[in-house]
Design a protein around this motif. Structure first.
Motif, PDB file in Angstrom:
ATOM      1  N   CYS A  89      -6.956 -83.660 -51.891  1.00  0.00           N
ATOM      2  CA  CYS A  89      -6.934 -84.037 -50.471  1.00  0.00           C
ATOM      3  C   CYS A  89      -5.796 -83.364 -49.708  1.00  0.00           C
ATOM      4  O   CYS A  89      -5.799 -83.356 -48.479  1.00  0.00           O
ATOM      5  CB  CYS A  89      -6.841 -85.558 -50.320  1.00  0.00           C
ATOM      6  N   TYR A  90      -4.838 -82.780 -50.419  1.00  0.00           N
ATOM      7  CA  TYR A  90      -3.739 -82.086 -49.754  1.00  0.00           C
ATOM      8  C   TYR A  90      -3.987 -80.582 -49.638  1.00  0.00           C
ATOM      9  O   TYR A  90      -3.080 -79.838 -49.250  1.00  0.00           O
ATOM     10  CB  TYR A  90      -2.421 -82.356 -50.491  1.00  0.00           C
ATOM     11  N   LEU A  91      -5.200 -80.149 -49.951  1.00  0.00           N
ATOM     12  CA  LEU A  91      -5.531 -78.731 -49.901  1.00  0.00           C
ATOM     13  C   LEU A  91      -6.327 -78.419 -48.640  1.00  0.00           C
ATOM     14  O   LEU A  91      -7.461 -78.874 -48.491  1.00  0.00           O
ATOM     15  CB  LEU A  91      -6.354 -78.331 -51.126  1.00  0.00           C
ATOM     16  N   PRO A  92      -5.774 -77.623 -47.729  1.00  0.00           N
ATOM     17  CA  PRO A  92      -6.520 -77.274 -46.520  1.00  0.00           C
ATOM     18  C   PRO A  92      -7.539 -76.168 -46.737  1.00  0.00           C
ATOM     19  O   PRO A  92      -8.432 -75.991 -45.920  1.00  0.00           O
ATOM     20  CB  PRO A  92      -5.416 -76.799 -45.566  1.00  0.00           C
ATOM     21  N   ASP A  93      -7.411 -75.413 -47.830  1.00  0.00           N
ATOM     22  CA  ASP A  93      -8.271 -74.246 -48.062  1.00  0.00           C
ATOM     23  C   ASP A  93      -8.821 -74.310 -49.478  1.00  0.00           C
ATOM     24  O   ASP A  93      -8.262 -73.739 -50.409  1.00  0.00           O
ATOM     25  CB  ASP A  93      -7.464 -72.962 -47.856  1.00  0.00           C
ATOM     26  N   LEU A  94      -9.941 -75.018 -49.652  1.00  0.00           N
ATOM     27  CA  LEU A  94     -10.494 -75.219 -50.992  1.00  0.00           C
ATOM     28  C   LEU A  94     -11.014 -73.917 -51.610  1.00  0.00           C
ATOM     29  O   LEU A  94     -10.807 -73.700 -52.815  1.00  0.00           O
ATOM     30  CB  LEU A  94     -11.591 -76.278 -50.948  1.00  0.00           C
TER      31      LEU A  94
END
Length: 280
Positions: free
Chosen positions: A133-138
């Motif tokens: 959930c803290y990843l803006p760019d999966l």
């Protein structure tokens, strides 16, 4: 990794928030460092997915203060932990030294992990609960995972189910005890801002950096992103229990985890995903 100005600001806010959380978490009864067996944070299906770790090169991404990292090392793996919070990495090194466990901890953003750790050096990539959930760019993250793995290596992801993330952790004013949807299940509408003086553990309130941002990632997005990055999905597991009681009416199960009462609908709270990098 370079982000847009808006996303970069949110990532920096998250880093400051995790720096502020670190001393609270390290001193908490929730983690009980040195007193609680860290293997209790793992579901039984995780050990099945991971298999025999003896002599395997394993990297734990977004490892925070290294509690699960220690359990992985005690299973015989050569372990590296990586986290973007300098305070967390410093605490992880201290705890591992006290526990007499040999682990290399690296301070870096997960999106830059290949640059810091090298390409193709790991048999296993592990990422645990509350990380994605803290990843803006999966897609970039999936490329990093693929880049870190040796051919034939695999990633094990154990994550809070997006349905759990969509549910409110406690009733709002004037609401009953029912579990209600309060956030998106599906991705695509940007980050959710959270401003909380207390974290998920016990302990004192934060005195600064209380704001954090989370990005929703549906199960479909995670699976498709990994496939597009060149990985083969081997197993997807959904389970109805959690390693701590998120809601007061949860009960303890035989394996020490927590579940909703039997008369309530069975819903997935955590999922596990194993995916392999092909040899050719």
């Amino acid at each position: 990794m370079a982000f847009s100005a808006d996303v970069g600001d949110k990532v920096r806010a998250n880093r400051a928030n995790w720096d502020a959380r670190t001393p609270v978490h390290a001193a908490s009864e929730f983690y009980a460092t040195g007193r609680r067996d860290p293997q209790g944070w793992f579901a039984s299906f995780e050990w099945d997915d991971l298999g025999d770790l003896t002599g395997r090169d394993l990297v734990h991404l977004q490892c925070h203060i290294g509690i699960e990292t220690i359990a992985l090392a005690r299973r015989g793996a050569r372990v590296t932990g990586l986290d973007f919070s300098g305070a967390s990495v410093a605490e992880a090194r201290r705890i591992a030294a006290e526990e007499d466990v040999d682990i290399r901890f690296v301070h870096a953003d997960v999106h830059d992990a290949v640059e810091h750790l090298g390409a193709g050096g790991f048999d296993i990539v592990y990422t645990g609960k509350g990380a994605l959930c803290y990843l803006p760019d999966l897609p970039r993250w999936a490329e990093v995972v693929t880049g870190l793995l040796k051919p034939g290596g695999f990633v094990c992801i154990t994550e809070f189910h997006p349905l759990l993330n969509a549910l409110g952790p406690k009733p709002g004013p004037g609401e009953g005890p029912e579990l209600l949807l309060r956030h998106d299940y599906l991705e695509g509408r940007g980050a959710i801002e959270r401003d909380a003086t207390h974290t998920y553990t016990d302990g004192p309130a934060l005195t600064s950096a209380t704001v954090s941002y989370e990005w929703m990632h549906s199960l479909g997005e995670v699976v498709t992103t990994l496939v597009r990055a060149g990985l083969r999905i081997d197993r997807l597991t959904e389970t109805a229990s959690l390693p701590w009681p998120r809601w007061p009416h949860m009960h303890r199960t035989a394996d020490g985890w927590w579940a909703l009462p039997a008369h309530e609908p069975r819903i997935p709270l955590i999922y596990g995903l194993k995916a392999t990098k092909p040899t050719t």
